[in-house]
Scaffold this active site. Structure first.
Site, PDB file in Angstrom:
ATOM      1  CB  THR A   1      12.045   3.501  27.720  1.00  0.00           C
ATOM      2  OG1 THR A   1      12.368   2.732  26.570  1.00  0.00           O
ATOM      3  CG2 THR A   1      13.060   3.215  28.797  1.00  0.00           C
TER       4      THR A   1
ATOM      5  N   GLY B   1      14.567   4.940  23.220  1.00  0.00           N
ATOM      6  CA  GLY B   1      15.294   4.093  22.277  1.00  0.00           C
ATOM      7  C   GLY B   1      16.565   4.733  21.755  1.00  0.00           C
TER       8      GLY B   1
END
Length: 526
Positions: A340, A423
């Site tokens: 991410t 996450g």
């Protein structure tokens, strides 16, 4: 530890210094925070390909000074029309990599278009120009990207189109080498010329759909053509005078608000930062929020999610009362992907953007879609194939999503923008850096620099470990273990803790920016 970057009224933070520089350049050219955010996002899709790509999703929180309101844009994709449980007949779960892990439409480009068309000041082409430059002319491979490519070399080598870009000659580019992505540059140029629909209906869409059809993929041209994100109202909470904003489901954002609501019941002025009590309370608050997140989070169009109850202060007080300072609670967690990139921008007019984007796992599905140069996400592999599961696979459904950009306001104006890669670690790291800034008066750089933890199960490990960085004192680690946590000490600045960034407006009205020493990031303010 570095001092925070301080600016009078402008700040850009991201996990890659070139993306931060691109955002700053757009602001200097007369663009606003929204132009700069799109430029940063597009650049990250080029210079941080192990973490994000045009083939992934994004979520955006925006504050427009003229409107004086916080809005959200959900740029996550839905499962294809052919994504029935029967499509995976005989399997217990969706494959994590490869062509069959590509279940959901990429929402990224739609997100760029939505934010830019709603609020941008410069042209679409100007916003995408830095990303095109780095794709076409290259940039120096960082040690972090090299390490990720080397770690996942077998995955990258499994698909010829992917191997040709990331593993030429059978090995990844070394740190410091010039890394070009010419196919991606061509795709970005087409999108810059023809707009958002090029990716969803034009030649790029046709190439993606044709490639997937040839190799047994689920997504079709109709899936791409019908995709649309939407502007949404953020969910809100409060913590010690700050109004908290997160994205609503299908984002896990409500877990971040829940954790802070629980912690608000404790007097942190009587708790030393970095002590056993601090870690114990933060870990237990997040674990309690995860219990409800796992029970309820999915696409709200397919299930009822009791957000009013979950975000109520009465429920938070009830959960807080269940925490035992000397005992770890029983809880369960599923392993969740961690690739991410979070970034944020504030401009001189007071506009602010807090956004996050992802491929799910490192390099996503590890499948580059034909001649497009675009890595496709494997986000949809988190759908369950259990017909009774809340997050079961269904056509045109969005999956449980870990992405959760955050914004906190004081007196109606953005005070703290914060978020992280990681996450399962996102609510945990957000809780750490926010409490450090609000309860302990740390600046963003110090809050991010301090030791972190992440609780939960990772791939291949049957236990729910509490991973704690090695800078935490041994007596604290020992006491956490005595309380029943399965403690594992990791490196002093371990990448498993994620790559956080934050912007804070201090008591004098100046902006402070912080980026993660665990990343390749940069903060630029003036």
């Amino acid at each position: 530890m570095n001092r925070p970057v301080t600016g009078s009224d402008t700040m850009v933070v991201s996990p890659h210094y070139l993306a931060s520089a691109a955002g700053a350049r757009i602001l200097e050219q007369g663009g606003n925070a929204f132009d700069a955010a799109v430029a940063v996002s597009a650049c990250l899709a080029v210079v941080y390909p192990h973490m994000t790509s045009m083939g992934g999703d994004s979520f955006w929180l925006t504050y427009h000074e003229g409107e004086k309101t916080v809005r959200g844009y959900n740029a996550s994709g839905r499962a294809g029309y052919g994504a029935h449980l029967s499509a995976y007949g005989g399997l217990s779960e969706i494959p994590r990599r490869g062509i069959r892990s590509i279940v959901t439409v990429p929402g990224m480009v739609d997100g760029w278009h939505a934010v830019h068309s709603e609020y941008g000041r410069l042209s679409w082409g100007e916003a995408l120009a830095p990303a095109i430059h780095y794709a076409e002319h290259g940039f120096p491979m960082t040690q972090d990207q090299y390490a990720n490519a080397a770690q996942h070399a077998d995955v990258l080598a499994a698909t010829p189109e992917t191997a040709a870009i990331y593993m030429p000659g059978g090995k990844p580019f070394a740190a410091g080498e010039r890394f070009k992505q010419l196919a991606m540059a061509r795709t970005l140029k087409r999108i810059a010329e023809h707009g958002r629909d090029e990716f969803y209906k034009g030649d790029t869409a046709k190439e993606i759909a044709s490639y997937l059809a040839r190799h047994g993929g689920l997504l079709t041209l109709d899936d791409l053509a019908d995709h649309h994100g939407e502007w949404v109202d953020p969910i809100a909470g409060s913590y010690r005078g700050h109004t908290l904003y997160q994205m609503p489901p299908n984002s896990q954002g409500f877990s971040g608000i829940m954790a802070l609501h629980i912690l608000e019941n404790f007097d942190f002025s009587a708790i030393e930062h970095g002590s056993y009590d601090y870690y114990q309370l933060c870990v237990e608050a997040v674990k309690l929020s995860f219990r409800d997140r796992n029970a309820y989070l999915t696409d709200p169009k397919f299930a009822s999610i009791p957000l009013d109850w979950l975000l109520s202060k009465a429920y938070a007080a009830e959960l807080a009362g269940s925490i035992q300072l000397n005992r770890a609670s029983a809880a369960s967690a599923e392993p969740i992907g961690s690739d991410t990139a979070y970034a944020a921008v504030v401009d001189r007019d007071g506009n602010a953007v807090s956004f996050i984007q992802s491929l799910y796992f490192e390099f996503g599905s590890a499948v580059v879609a034909g001649e497009t140069g675009v890595l496709l996400q494997n986000r949809g592999s988190f759908f369950s194939l259990d017909p009774g599961h809340i997050n079961r696979l269904q056509p045109a459904k969005r999956t449980f999503h870990t992405l959760m950009p955050a914004m906190a306001c004081v007196n109606g104006k953005p005070s703290i923008l914060y978020g992280t890669q990681g996450g399962e670690g996102q609510p945990q790291t957000q809780t750490a850096i926010f409490t450090r800034m609000v309860d302990y008066g740390m600046d963003p750089q110090q809050a991010i620099h301090e030791p972190r933890w992440v609780w939960g199960r990772t791939w291949g490990e049957p236990t729910q470990e509490l991973k704690v960085e090695g800078r935490v004192p041994e007596d604290v680690l020992h006491k956490l273990g005595e309380a029943g946590h399965i403690v594992r000490k990791v490196n002093s600045f371990d990448g498993i803790m994620g790559h956080a960034c934050a912007i804070r407006r201090d008591e004098h009205g100046f902006l402070q920016g912080g980026f993660d020493p665990r990343s390749d990031g940069g903060a630029i303010g003036w």
